[in-house]
Design an enzyme around this catalytic site. Structure first.
Site, short mmCIF file in Angstrom:
data_model
loop_
_atom_site.label_atom_id
_atom_site.label_comp_id
_atom_site.label_asym_id
_atom_site.label_seq_id
_atom_site.Cartn_x
_atom_site.Cartn_y
_atom_site.Cartn_z
N HIS A 140 0.80 -1.22 0.00
CA HIS A 140 0.00 0.00 0.00
C HIS A 140 0.84 1.28 0.00
O HIS A 140 0.29 2.37 0.01
CB HIS A 140 -0.94 0.00 1.21
CG HIS A 140 -2.02 -1.03 1.12
ND1 HIS A 140 -3.27 -0.76 0.62
CD2 HIS A 140 -2.02 -2.35 1.45
CE1 HIS A 140 -4.00 -1.87 0.66
NE2 HIS A 140 -3.27 -2.85 1.15
N ASP B 263 3.83 9.53 -1.97
CA ASP B 263 2.66 8.84 -1.43
C ASP B 263 2.32 7.66 -2.32
O ASP B 263 2.33 7.79 -3.56
CB ASP B 263 1.47 9.80 -1.37
CG ASP B 263 0.58 9.56 -0.16
OD1 ASP B 263 0.65 8.45 0.40
OD2 ASP B 263 -0.17 10.46 0.22
#
Length: 736
Positions: free
Chosen positions: A166, A382
């Site tokens: 993730h 990110d």
């Protein structure tokens, strides 16, 4: 009944004791939301840490916790405070988190952190294995559990394992700095499908596998451990309807039910009809670029002073890892920046930055989303960033502009946002101005495209697509002509060996009797090899033939004193048992003067490559070279060599990390035929590891027992996993 086992560091429920009473609350995180349907369907279970360490609950409470979790179809992995300090705050968040986000200066590689990480991954494996049944699917999540796929694979070879990361996967140059890089890659390669948010991360992972492991890769398929491992991108979505419907409900709130925050926003809007709100929502994390965002907003106000008094930055920073020094320093820097800017630029009726350092309930988050004219989502790095998608989902009036960092994974699919480099304050300032002045029609056009995409590919679709991909990956099997050599078959071969009166063992050397070395000259036989071969050769009815690509001088120095048949240079020379060396063909070597300069040129431009000159061949080894560069150079070299060898009786032979130019009439098959010819062997056993041995397998009689080491794409009858099994296999045959 088959089930899906979800495994993550934390369970999708929050547990806490309040005045002795256990409170169980469902988590609202993105993963918990995304996996809700997968978790609830059938008899699926979720395995993870409960959030309560072993020290804070007594045996009675532990039983109570486990019963409460069982009702939620969850199972806890017992972790103590040492585990959390070293596995979680240590290796996971002081090493992997900064490293994977390109913050090398913050990365700490501590041996005791690594050991704890290994131990905790094993704890997770033990709990999973305890609840794992035949036919189950295991879906493992995120960087805290990189070792888990391989730990499970070791115990249960045939289970279906998916892994999803993730966070970003870094470039090879960053990842290689980790001292335990090989172990981490090995752990991930235990999965059948490895998923990432973007193709960039896929590409970085494949590059690391190629360069560090030297494994065969075809597009996004990795051939490893006699399995096909698929690697693909699955951009994670949000629960679109949850946010969109909440925004629709927001507009129906009566004045009396509005939150204090919403009343303040309304007051701000009424006090100045030209006022605009720019929203920033993040965890307080150094990857989110919060100081840069504040500085770029200040730069905007100074570059375009006409917006002073009209625009506010509403900044919500959710507390995170407050006991970690880097986060404490970030909080202090943020506080000081906000204080300085507000002190320098504020007026009696206007404060440039509204700063909230706390978590907000869901309905107040919706207040912020709905009320903001612009959202600034500008992380330095990110993996995905769901805030950007949540903001778009709440734009029910077809207005609003998203400013998005190109460093966020979401930027790969949200092209209609205003994409910025978060380190470029001038560019960001111009984008803020563009966002504030964007015509309503353009806002609507951009939003409609964004909403169409993220509503279609929501979080449930993400989960379904991954599981569908996992099923396809599991069903993709390598071409297996050969059968795995199982114990019962070994017993049959051993029985035939005992009964036979004339026996022959044809044994390849490199990659079979011994493992490969970076420098071919270092792969000399140890005492264990000599003892094994002498044991086989002690039977007067058994003949050993070492049939190798090695040159005559080398093989003579290693085995010249032994009474074996030796074949060198892939079949150029042979010394039969008890006889002298003889050439198997009339060969010339004057061609080497033309080929050597070509190989030398490629060696000079490929660090780590070397040339091995044999009597009748030239070999270009690239085992020590960078995998990516070697792949490119070998392709070029093959092309050049084949143009040189046109109309010649020479051929380019591809071995294991080696290209060899030799006479096309010479191969191991002809040598093997020469040995077998006119000899009445009633037992023949041949074993080898690369394509050069395929000629030998092809030429042997059908009743010969042929075994390939490793790669199962072979004409051999059987295969074994790797060369570590060869010695045991030979001993079993002659001693059973």
């Amino acid at each position: 009944m088959e089930k899906t086992i979800i495994v993550s560091n934390r369970l999708p429920v929050d547990l806490k004791y309040n005045e002795g009473k256990l409170i169980v609350k469902s988590s609202s995180g993105g993963l918990a939301t995304g996996m809700k349907s997968v978790h609830s369907e059938g008899n699926g279970i979720w395995i993870g840490w409960s959030g309560l360490t072993e020290e804070v609950i007594n045996p009675k409470q532990k039983l109570e916790v486990n019963e409460a979790l069982a009702k939620e179809k969850c199972i806890s992995v017992p972790l103590n405070q040492y585990d959390i300090d070293n596995y979680y705050y240590g290796f996971s968040n002081a090493a992997l988190w900064p490293l994977f986000h390109y913050f090398q200066a913050y990365t700490e590689f501590e041996l005791h952190h690594w050991k704890s990480y290994v131990e905790v991954n094993q704890k997770f494996a033990d709990v999973v294995l305890e609840h794992l049944n035949e036919g189950d699917t295991v879906w493992i999540h995120d960087y805290q559990l990189l070792l888990l796929p391989e730990l499970l694979r070791k115990k249960r070879k045939n289970i279906t394992i998916g892994f999803f990361l993730h966070i970003p996967y870094p470039s090879y140059e960053i990842f290689r700095t980790c001292p335990w890089r090989n172990e981490l890659l090995q752990g991930m390669l235990g999965a059948d499908l490895i998923g990432f948010h973007t193709y960039d991360y896929v590409r970085h992972f494949i590059s690391s596998v190629e360069r560090l492991k030297g494994i065969e890769i075809n597009f996004n398929e990795i051939s490893y451990d006699n399995r096909i491992i698929k690697v693909d991108s699955f951009p994670m979505g949000i629960d679109y309807n949850k946010y969109h419907n909440a925004a629709l409900e927001h507009h129906k709130y009566p004045e009396s039910s509005k939150s204090e925050l919403m009343k303040n926003i309304d007051f701000h809007n009424k006090s100045n009809e030209e006022s605009k709100l720019i929203l920033s929502i993040d965890r307080m994390d150094y990857t989110k670029g919060i100081p840069n965002r504040i500085k770029s907003f200040e730069y905007f106000l100074n570059k375009y002073p006409e917006y002073k008094g009209k625009v506010r930055l509403v900044m919500l920073a959710v507390p995170s890892r407050e006991n970690v020094l880097q986060y404490q320093l970030l909080k202090r820097e943020t506080d000081e920046l906000v204080g300085r800017i507000n002190g320098d630029l504020s007026t009696i009726s206007w404060t440039p930055v509204w700063y909230f350092y706390r978590a907000l309930p869901f309905h107040e988050l919706i207040d912020l989303y709905v009320s903001s004219d612009v959202a600034m989502v500008t992380p330095i790095r990110d993996g995905m960033n769901l805030v950007a998608k949540e903001y778009i989902a709440t734009r029910t009036k077809n207005d609003g502009v998203l400013i998005l960092s190109e460093m966020a994974g979401a930027a790969k699919e949200m092209h209609e946002a205003l994409i910025v480099n978060p380190n470029n304050f001038d560019q960001t300032a111009d984008c803020i101005k563009e966002a504030l002045e964007m015509p309503a029609e353009e806002q609507k056009t951009r939003l409609e495209a964004l909403q169409k995409r993220i509503s279609r590919y929501d979080v449930e679709r993400w989960a379904k697509e991954f599981l569908k991909g996992l099923k396809v990956a599991k069903d993709t099997v390598p071409l297996q002509i050969a059968q795995k050599l199982i114990p019962t078959k070994i017993e049959e071969i051993a029985s035939e060996y005992k009964k036979a009166s004339r026996k022959l063992f044809l044994l390849d050397y490199d990659g079979t009797l011994v493992g490969f070395k970076n420098n071919p000259g270092e792969a000399s036989p140890g005492q264990e090899v000599y003892d094994l071969l002498d044991q086989i050769n002690s039977d007067e009815n058994t003949e050993i033939a070492i049939i190798s690509g090695r040159d005559r001088k080398t093989l003579e120095s290693w085995f010249g004193h032994k009474n074996y048949t030796l074949v060198t240079d892939h079949g150029a020379w042979m010394r039969k048992k008890g006889e002298d060396w003889t050439p198997l063909d009339h060969l010339k070597s004057n061609w080497k003067e033309n080929i050597r300069p070509v190989m030398e040129a490629f060696t000079d431009s490929t660090p780590g490559a070397l040339i091995e000159e044999k009597e009748y061949s030239l070999a270009w080894h690239y085992r020590k070279a960078d995998a990516k560069m070697a792949a490119l150079r070998t392709m070029e070299l093959k092309h050049v060599l084949k143009s040189f060898l046109f109309n010649h009786t020479l051929t380019v032979l591809e071995g294991n990390k080696v290209l060899e130019v030799k006479n096309s009439n010479v191969n191991k098959g002809r040598a093997a035929s020469n040995i077998v010819l006119n000899s009445n062997y009633d037992f023949i056993f041949a074993i080898g590891d690369d394509w050069t041995d395929e000629f030998m397998f092809e030429e042997l009689p059908k009743n010969a027992h042929t075994v390939k080491v490793g790669n199962v794409k072979t004409v051999a009858n059987y295969y074994i996993e790797d060369n570590t099994e060869v010695h045991d296999l030979l001993r079993q045959i002659i001693t059973s």
